[in-house]
Design a protein around this motif. Structure first.
Motif, PDB file in Angstrom:
ATOM      1  N   VAL A 201     -23.904 112.891 -13.124  1.00  0.00           N
ATOM      2  CA  VAL A 201     -23.465 111.801 -13.979  1.00  0.00           C
ATOM      3  C   VAL A 201     -23.840 110.408 -12.798  1.00  0.00           C
ATOM      4  O   VAL A 201     -23.396 110.525 -11.914  1.00  0.00           O
ATOM      5  CB  VAL A 201     -22.042 111.736 -14.342  1.00  0.00           C
ATOM      6  CG1 VAL A 201     -21.732 110.452 -14.934  1.00  0.00           C
ATOM      7  CG2 VAL A 201     -21.924 112.811 -15.448  1.00  0.00           C
ATOM      8  N   VAL A 202     -24.634 109.635 -13.538  1.00  0.00           N
ATOM      9  CA  VAL A 202     -24.920 108.297 -12.837  1.00  0.00           C
ATOM     10  C   VAL A 202     -24.430 107.285 -13.874  1.00  0.00           C
ATOM     11  O   VAL A 202     -25.009 107.219 -15.013  1.00  0.00           O
ATOM     12  CB  VAL A 202     -26.398 108.197 -12.727  1.00  0.00           C
ATOM     13  CG1 VAL A 202     -26.796 106.705 -12.110  1.00  0.00           C
ATOM     14  CG2 VAL A 202     -26.818 109.303 -11.757  1.00  0.00           C
ATOM     15  N   SER A 203     -23.309 106.567 -13.323  1.00  0.00           N
ATOM     16  CA  SER A 203     -22.693 105.653 -14.335  1.00  0.00           C
ATOM     17  C   SER A 203     -22.252 104.419 -13.712  1.00  0.00           C
ATOM     18  O   SER A 203     -21.237 104.565 -12.647  1.00  0.00           O
ATOM     19  CB  SER A 203     -21.637 106.206 -15.246  1.00  0.00           C
ATOM     20  OG  SER A 203     -21.248 105.182 -16.019  1.00  0.00           O
ATOM     21  N   PRO A 204     -22.784 103.194 -13.640  1.00  0.00           N
ATOM     22  CA  PRO A 204     -22.338 102.026 -13.039  1.00  0.00           C
ATOM     23  C   PRO A 204     -20.764 101.706 -13.203  1.00  0.00           C
ATOM     24  O   PRO A 204     -20.206 101.093 -12.190  1.00  0.00           O
ATOM     25  CB  PRO A 204     -23.343 100.828 -13.605  1.00  0.00           C
ATOM     26  CG  PRO A 204     -23.663 101.323 -14.741  1.00  0.00           C
ATOM     27  CD  PRO A 204     -23.780 102.720 -14.868  1.00  0.00           C
ATOM     28  N   TYR A 205     -20.268 101.910 -14.476  1.00  0.00           N
ATOM     29  CA  TYR A 205     -18.941 101.844 -14.768  1.00  0.00           C
ATOM     30  C   TYR A 205     -18.370 103.026 -15.316  1.00  0.00           C
ATOM     31  O   TYR A 205     -18.677 103.491 -16.131  1.00  0.00           O
ATOM     32  CB  TYR A 205     -18.809 100.772 -15.772  1.00  0.00           C
ATOM     33  CG  TYR A 205     -19.783  99.529 -15.721  1.00  0.00           C
ATOM     34  CD1 TYR A 205     -19.509  98.501 -14.592  1.00  0.00           C
ATOM     35  CD2 TYR A 205     -20.698  99.488 -16.632  1.00  0.00           C
ATOM     36  CE1 TYR A 205     -20.503  97.481 -14.414  1.00  0.00           C
ATOM     37  CE2 TYR A 205     -21.633  98.064 -16.402  1.00  0.00           C
ATOM     38  CZ  TYR A 205     -21.516  97.519 -15.288  1.00  0.00           C
ATOM     39  OH  TYR A 205     -22.538  96.449 -15.094  1.00  0.00           O
ATOM     40  N   PHE A 206     -17.359 103.664 -14.161  1.00  0.00           N
ATOM     41  CA  PHE A 206     -16.773 104.736 -14.543  1.00  0.00           C
ATOM     42  C   PHE A 206     -15.359 104.965 -14.463  1.00  0.00           C
ATOM     43  O   PHE A 206     -14.847 104.621 -13.585  1.00  0.00           O
ATOM     44  CB  PHE A 206     -17.334 105.769 -13.397  1.00  0.00           C
ATOM     45  CG  PHE A 206     -16.913 107.181 -13.653  1.00  0.00           C
ATOM     46  CD1 PHE A 206     -17.350 107.938 -14.754  1.00  0.00           C
ATOM     47  CD2 PHE A 206     -16.089 107.750 -12.712  1.00  0.00           C
ATOM     48  CE1 PHE A 206     -16.846 109.482 -14.704  1.00  0.00           C
ATOM     49  CE2 PHE A 206     -15.348 108.920 -13.001  1.00  0.00           C
ATOM     50  CZ  PHE A 206     -16.117 109.851 -14.069  1.00  0.00           C
TER      51      PHE A 206
END
Length: 527
Positions: free
Chosen positions: A338-343
């Motif tokens: 998973v690549v997510s700036p806001y996690f």
């Protein structure tokens, strides 16, 4: 005292504006009235772009054609080239269009396309349109162009302070935003992903730039995307610009202002992209000039939340995009990246991760470090889950500007600017790619609307693993448990030293304390 009064003047003006608004009575949304649905213009072999993609629409296998756009200069080049080559229609949907070099250039190119006879439909979320009303009115005055606003502000539109007043006096409605990003040219070629229409998303900002991702698409996935666009364009929460904004000045004056604001001086054409991108593909303009594009053939499906999610309701049987993404990830057999700036996983997300780990799945998460997040309150809430994630055996990485700049190529792109992660991706079993506008946080799941594409393609997965070095991650900190098992430390990557830090990288103790204090007053479900 005079100096203190000078500092208080802006606050006093804001208070006066707010009191005036309350005294006068804030206006509500106007009645929409009956409105005939307006639909996308189907792809046609009568257009250049339609002829180029005709083979993909004619094949009975149902596969679409996709091409990754990991590099900002190639993504901007593709968008501008498609605008200039469009002959029938341009449909553009965005969370943000900024009043900067990129946003003004896009407005100018859309205006020019409309004057060529291309039907232009621009759909913007209204949260970031402050200061743009007159330019948007000038565009909408073109006979072939129309601008609509999603869930618009009604009161105090031209001032940030009064917009915020409107926001909090109508919080339940205005707290829901359209986060979707979608672009379609001639019903033939589409672009979807995470980039807003602003300098920092295309490496044109001197302050901070985002590392992002988009996908170029043709074939059956494009009419799917067009139907989603139409659903938003014709929805009850979208209003024609002129129903919300009134201009006292004549159209000629607005047109003159538009001409000046979008001139070459304020909206310069970007530098040409390199000869080939990181995947050895030439810019789209060169491929279009030859009349042939190199694509990956894949099963692809466009998906989105219902626009009625902005009303705080969900139509019967309508699943959210977040639920569909989580269902796909839950079906993984070996690994999820998973690549997510806001996690912010929350309790439900931790349960899903725990179940995945219990089945033996490898789970990798890449997000922003505190110092390099443009939404640090999100990061503070994510921090609460780090130890639990690591105890579950999750591989956890955080993007850092200082680490990124140890990579020669990235350093030359970022120059003196900060580098932040903004791409939203999930790779499942090296077979499925989930991409689009959705972050893995409560706001994307419950409050905002989102658009995404699900692609079944080993080839695309491999290209992304290579482009972002996801099999050998550099330019990030690996987050690990300290020996006590109750706190974390950061291990550098991509250099010989691999420094180890016991405190949040590149952030001061004062910053961390301030954010912790603010986080007590902002509920996690609003982030």
């Amino acid at each position: 005292m005079p100096a203190l009064f000078a500092h208080l003047q802006p606050l006093l003006r804001c208070a006066a504006l707010g009191l005036a608004c309350l005294a006068a009575g804030c206006a509500g949304l106007p009645a929409r009235g009956p409105q005939a649905p307006e639909l996308a213009i189907p792809v046609s072999a009568q257009t250049e772009l339609g002829r180029i993609v005709a083979p993909f629409n004619a094949k009975p296998d149902g596969l679409s054609a996709v091409r990754p756009l990991p590099q900002a200069s190639f993504a901007l080049d593709a968008r501008l080239e498609l605008i200039r080559r469009a002959q029938a229609s341009l449909d553009m949907q965005s969370f943000q269009l900024a009043k900067d070099k990129t946003g003004l250039l896009i407005l100018r190119e859309l205006r020019d396309a409309a004057r060529r006879g291309v039907r232009v439909r621009l759909l913007l979320d209204d949260f970031y349109t402050g200061g743009l009303d007159r330019l948007l009115l000038a565009l909408a005055a073109e006979p072939k162009a129309e601008v609509r606003l999603f869930n618009p502000f009604v009161n105090g539109r031209e001032h940030t302070a009064t917009r915020w007043l409107d926001f909090f006096t109508d919080f339940k409605r205005l707290n829901h935003r359209m986060h979707n990003k979608l672009f379609i040219a001639d019903g033939a070629i589409a672009i979807a992903g995470g980039r807003n229409l602003a300098d920092e998303y295309f490496l044109r900002s001197e302050g901070a730039n985002f590392i992002d991702f988009e996908l170029l698409m043709a074939g059956p996935v494009v009419p799917q995307s067009a139907r989603i666009f139409d659903g938003y364009w014709n929805s009850d929460v979208v209003y024609p610009l002129q129903r919300i904004v009134r201009a006292a000045d004549p159209s000629e004056k607005l047109a003159a202002e538009f001409e000046l604001a979008t001139s070459e001086q304020h909206a310069p054409w970007p530098d040409a992209p390199l000869e080939n991108d990181i995947l050895s593909e030439p810019p789209l303009r060169e491929q279009l000039a030859r009349g042939e594009l190199r694509w990956m053939r894949a099963e692809a499906q466009a998906l989105a939340d219902s626009p009625k999610k902005a009303l705080g309701t969900r139509p019967p049987g309508m699943e959210t995009l977040a639920h569909r993404w989580y269902t796909t990830m839950a079906a993984a057999k070996s690994q999820v990246l998973v690549v997510s700036p806001y996690f912010i996983p929350g309790d439900e997300g931790m349960e899903r991760i725990s179940a995945a780990r219990a089945r033996g799945l490898r789970v990798t998460i890449i997000t922003n470090s505190l110092a390099d997040s443009d939404e640090p309150l999100v990061n503070v809430n994510y921090n609460r889950f780090r130890v639990a994630l690591l105890k579950e055996g999750v591989e956890l990485f955080e993007v850092s500007t200082q680490q990124l700049k140890r990579n020669t190529q990235i350093r030359s792109l970022l120059r003196q600017a900060r580098g932040r992660l903004h791409a939203k991706l999930a790779l499942v079993d090296r077979e499925w790619v989930l991409l689009g506008s959705m972050n893995l946080d409560p706001r994307s799941e419950r409050l905002n609307t989102e658009f995404g594409v699900r692609v079944h393609s080993f080839e695309l997965t491999q290209a992304l693993l290579y482009a972002y070095l996801l099999d050998d991650i550099e330019g990030v900190y690996r987050v690990v448990l300290k020996p006590d098992g109750q706190s974390v430390q950061w291990v550098g990557t991509g250099d010989e030293d691999n420094e180890v830090l016991d405190d949040e990288p590149d952030s001061s103790l004062l910053t961390r304390l301030q954010l912790l204090l603010f986080s007590w007053f902002v509920p996690t479900d609003q982030l």
